[in-house]
Design a protein around this motif. Structure first.
Motif, PDB file in Angstrom:
ATOM      1  N   VAL A 126       2.647 -10.923   8.701  1.00 43.45           N
ATOM      2  CA  VAL A 126       3.384 -11.564   9.793  1.00 43.45           C
ATOM      3  C   VAL A 126       3.639 -10.566  10.917  1.00 43.45           C
ATOM      4  O   VAL A 126       3.372 -10.845  12.101  1.00 43.45           O
ATOM      5  CB  VAL A 126       4.728 -12.137   9.273  1.00 43.45           C
ATOM      6  N   ASP A 127       4.126  -9.380  10.573  1.00 40.64           N
ATOM      7  CA  ASP A 127       4.438  -8.371  11.587  1.00 40.64           C
ATOM      8  C   ASP A 127       3.181  -7.909  12.314  1.00 40.64           C
ATOM      9  O   ASP A 127       3.203  -7.680  13.529  1.00 40.64           O
ATOM     10  CB  ASP A 127       5.145  -7.174  10.946  1.00 40.64           C
ATOM     11  N   ALA A 128       2.068  -7.776  11.582  1.00 40.59           N
ATOM     12  CA  ALA A 128       0.814  -7.339  12.203  1.00 40.59           C
ATOM     13  C   ALA A 128       0.311  -8.378  13.206  1.00 40.59           C
ATOM     14  O   ALA A 128      -0.163  -8.028  14.297  1.00 40.59           O
ATOM     15  CB  ALA A 128      -0.239  -7.085  11.129  1.00 40.59           C
ATOM     16  N   ALA A 129       0.422  -9.657  12.842  1.00 41.94           N
ATOM     17  CA  ALA A 129      -0.034 -10.716  13.738  1.00 41.94           C
ATOM     18  C   ALA A 129       0.833 -10.779  14.994  1.00 41.94           C
ATOM     19  O   ALA A 129       0.323 -10.937  16.114  1.00 41.94           O
ATOM     20  CB  ALA A 129      -0.017 -12.065  13.014  1.00 41.94           C
ATOM     21  N   LEU A 130       2.145 -10.662  14.828  1.00 42.32           N
ATOM     22  CA  LEU A 130       3.058 -10.680  15.974  1.00 42.32           C
ATOM     23  C   LEU A 130       2.806  -9.482  16.891  1.00 42.32           C
ATOM     24  O   LEU A 130       2.825  -9.605  18.117  1.00 42.32           O
ATOM     25  CB  LEU A 130       4.505 -10.686  15.493  1.00 42.32           C
ATOM     26  N   GLU A 131       2.555  -8.335  16.277  1.00 40.85           N
ATOM     27  CA  GLU A 131       2.275  -7.122  17.057  1.00 40.85           C
ATOM     28  C   GLU A 131       0.984  -7.291  17.847  1.00 40.85           C
ATOM     29  O   GLU A 131       0.904  -6.915  19.028  1.00 40.85           O
ATOM     30  CB  GLU A 131       2.166  -5.925  16.107  1.00 40.85           C
ATOM     31  N   THR A 180       0.473 -17.647  13.602  1.00 41.99           N
ATOM     32  CA  THR A 180       0.555 -18.191  12.246  1.00 41.99           C
ATOM     33  C   THR A 180      -0.805 -18.166  11.567  1.00 41.99           C
ATOM     34  O   THR A 180      -0.938 -17.809  10.391  1.00 41.99           O
ATOM     35  CB  THR A 180       1.100 -19.632  12.291  1.00 41.99           C
ATOM     36  N   ILE A 181      -1.857 -18.530  12.317  1.00 43.01           N
ATOM     37  CA  ILE A 181      -3.208 -18.533  11.764  1.00 43.01           C
ATOM     38  C   ILE A 181      -3.691 -17.104  11.507  1.00 43.01           C
ATOM     39  O   ILE A 181      -4.319 -16.819  10.482  1.00 43.01           O
ATOM     40  CB  ILE A 181      -4.170 -19.273  12.721  1.00 43.01           C
ATOM     41  N   LEU A 182      -3.390 -16.178  12.419  1.00 41.60           N
ATOM     42  CA  LEU A 182      -3.814 -14.793  12.232  1.00 41.60           C
ATOM     43  C   LEU A 182      -3.188 -14.191  10.975  1.00 41.60           C
ATOM     44  O   LEU A 182      -3.822 -13.393  10.277  1.00 41.60           O
ATOM     45  CB  LEU A 182      -3.438 -13.954  13.447  1.00 41.60           C
ATOM     46  N   ALA A 183      -1.954 -14.581  10.678  1.00 44.83           N
ATOM     47  CA  ALA A 183      -1.278 -14.054   9.491  1.00 44.83           C
ATOM     48  C   ALA A 183      -1.945 -14.528   8.203  1.00 44.83           C
ATOM     49  O   ALA A 183      -1.846 -13.873   7.159  1.00 44.83           O
ATOM     50  CB  ALA A 183       0.199 -14.470   9.502  1.00 44.83           C
ATOM     51  N   MET A 184      -2.650 -15.649   8.254  1.00 44.87           N
ATOM     52  CA  MET A 184      -3.343 -16.181   7.077  1.00 44.87           C
ATOM     53  C   MET A 184      -4.617 -15.396   6.761  1.00 44.87           C
ATOM     54  O   MET A 184      -5.098 -15.417   5.633  1.00 44.87           O
ATOM     55  CB  MET A 184      -3.717 -17.649   7.304  1.00 44.87           C
ATOM     56  N   GLU A 185      -5.193 -14.739   7.782  1.00 41.27           N
ATOM     57  CA  GLU A 185      -6.474 -14.036   7.648  1.00 41.27           C
ATOM     58  C   GLU A 185      -7.540 -14.917   7.001  1.00 41.27           C
ATOM     59  O   GLU A 185      -8.139 -14.575   5.967  1.00 41.27           O
ATOM     60  CB  GLU A 185      -6.301 -12.741   6.853  1.00 41.27           C
ATOM     61  N   PRO A 186      -7.826 -16.089   7.611  1.00 41.63           N
ATOM     62  CA  PRO A 186      -8.833 -16.992   7.035  1.00 41.63           C
ATOM     63  C   PRO A 186     -10.249 -16.468   7.264  1.00 41.63           C
ATOM     64  O   PRO A 186     -10.473 -15.547   8.058  1.00 41.63           O
ATOM     65  CB  PRO A 186      -8.596 -18.281   7.824  1.00 41.63           C
ATOM     66  N   GLU A 187     -11.213 -17.072   6.572  1.00 44.30           N
ATOM     67  CA  GLU A 187     -12.617 -16.697   6.755  1.00 44.30           C
ATOM     68  C   GLU A 187     -13.197 -17.315   8.024  1.00 44.30           C
ATOM     69  O   GLU A 187     -14.141 -16.775   8.601  1.00 44.30           O
ATOM     70  CB  GLU A 187     -13.439 -17.130   5.539  1.00 44.30           C
ATOM     71  N   ALA A 188     -12.661 -18.441   8.432  1.00 43.95           N
ATOM     72  CA  ALA A 188     -13.105 -19.101   9.663  1.00 43.95           C
ATOM     73  C   ALA A 188     -11.881 -19.589  10.426  1.00 43.95           C
ATOM     74  O   ALA A 188     -10.886 -20.000   9.826  1.00 43.95           O
ATOM     75  CB  ALA A 188     -14.032 -20.279   9.357  1.00 43.95           C
TER      76      ALA A 188
END
Length: 241
Positions: free
Chosen positions: A116-121, A148-156
């Motif tokens: 979460v912190d990495a995505a917000l940063e 929110t999506i970046l925090a999930m680290e999805p494949e697509a």
């Protein structure tokens, strides 16, 4: 990574939305899905997520057919930014929305907090972490949905109109973030300048069928092709001969 095989879909039987639609998107490709209103772009996204199911044909994600039994696994691989952020941000605060998926995917709270912190940063929006969703602007909510999506680290990553409601500064920030993402990307938008900036390939839909599929530079510079399908050149190209 993503494949549509002869997919047909209609909300009303006598009014088909997608007609025998077939295309493939390889692992790591960045593809813009464009078309005038009613072309079927949002329907493609909903079918990929299993929010809708085709009348016929098959949809595959990483080799697995999209169906009711496979949905949990498929949705772990796909991160989706909805066109309307109000439909995506369903928890009281930005933080609770962002940590929801990582926790449900089995991460410890400490690991989820780091994501979460990495995505917000990355998006330069740490100040929104504990804000209530109903108290932030439409543009801030759009940025929070992307985080929110970046925090999930999805494949697509699937994005439906990701630049809508953003001011110029945040629009440029989102474009830069999209360009940095290594995941497979499928982006629908009327913002053709953003598509030109972020996608290497474009699929042009018209009335549920593919009118063109090829390099973004080639398709988005073709005034005749775009106008024939109720679209216009990107603003950055419109003044050029």
């Amino acid at each position: 990574m993503i494949e549509f095989r002869n997919v047909n879909f209609a909300y009303e039987k006598e009014r088909p939305v997608l007609r025998d639609l077939s295309f493939r998107i390889g692992d790591g490709e960045a593809v813009g899905l464009i078309g005038a209103n009613g072309a079927g772009k949002s329907t493609v996204m909903k079918l990929l997520l299993g929010l809708l199911f085709p009348a016929s044909g098959e949809i595959l994600v990483d080799g697995a057919a999209v169906g009711k039994k496979s949905l949990p696994e498929i949705r772990r691989k796909l991160g989706f930014v909805l066109q309307n952020s109000d439909n995506q941000m369903f928890m009281p605060t930005v933080y609770e929305d962002m940590i929801f998926a990582p926790l449900n995917y089995g991460l410890s709270r400490e690991e989820a907090e780091k994501k979460v912190d990495a995505a917000l940063e990355k998006l330069g929006m740490r100040e929104l972490k504990h804000r209530h969703n109903h108290k932030i602007s439409g543009g801030e909510k759009r940025m929070a949905a992307i985080a929110t999506i970046l925090a999930m680290e999805p494949e697509a990553v699937l994005m439906d109109e990701p630049s809508s409601a953003l001011d110029p500064c945040n629009r440029r920030r989102v474009i830069n973030i999209i360009r940095e993402l290594k995941q497979t990307k499928l982006i629908t938008s009327h913002d053709l300048d953003m598509i030109l900036d972020t996608c290497e390939r474009v699929i042009l839909l018209d009335r549920g069928q593919i009118a063109a599929d090829g390099p973004a530079e080639q398709i988005l510079r073709d005034r005749t092709l775009l106008e024939a399908h109720r679209m216009e050149l990107p603003f950055c190209l419109a003044g050029r001969k």
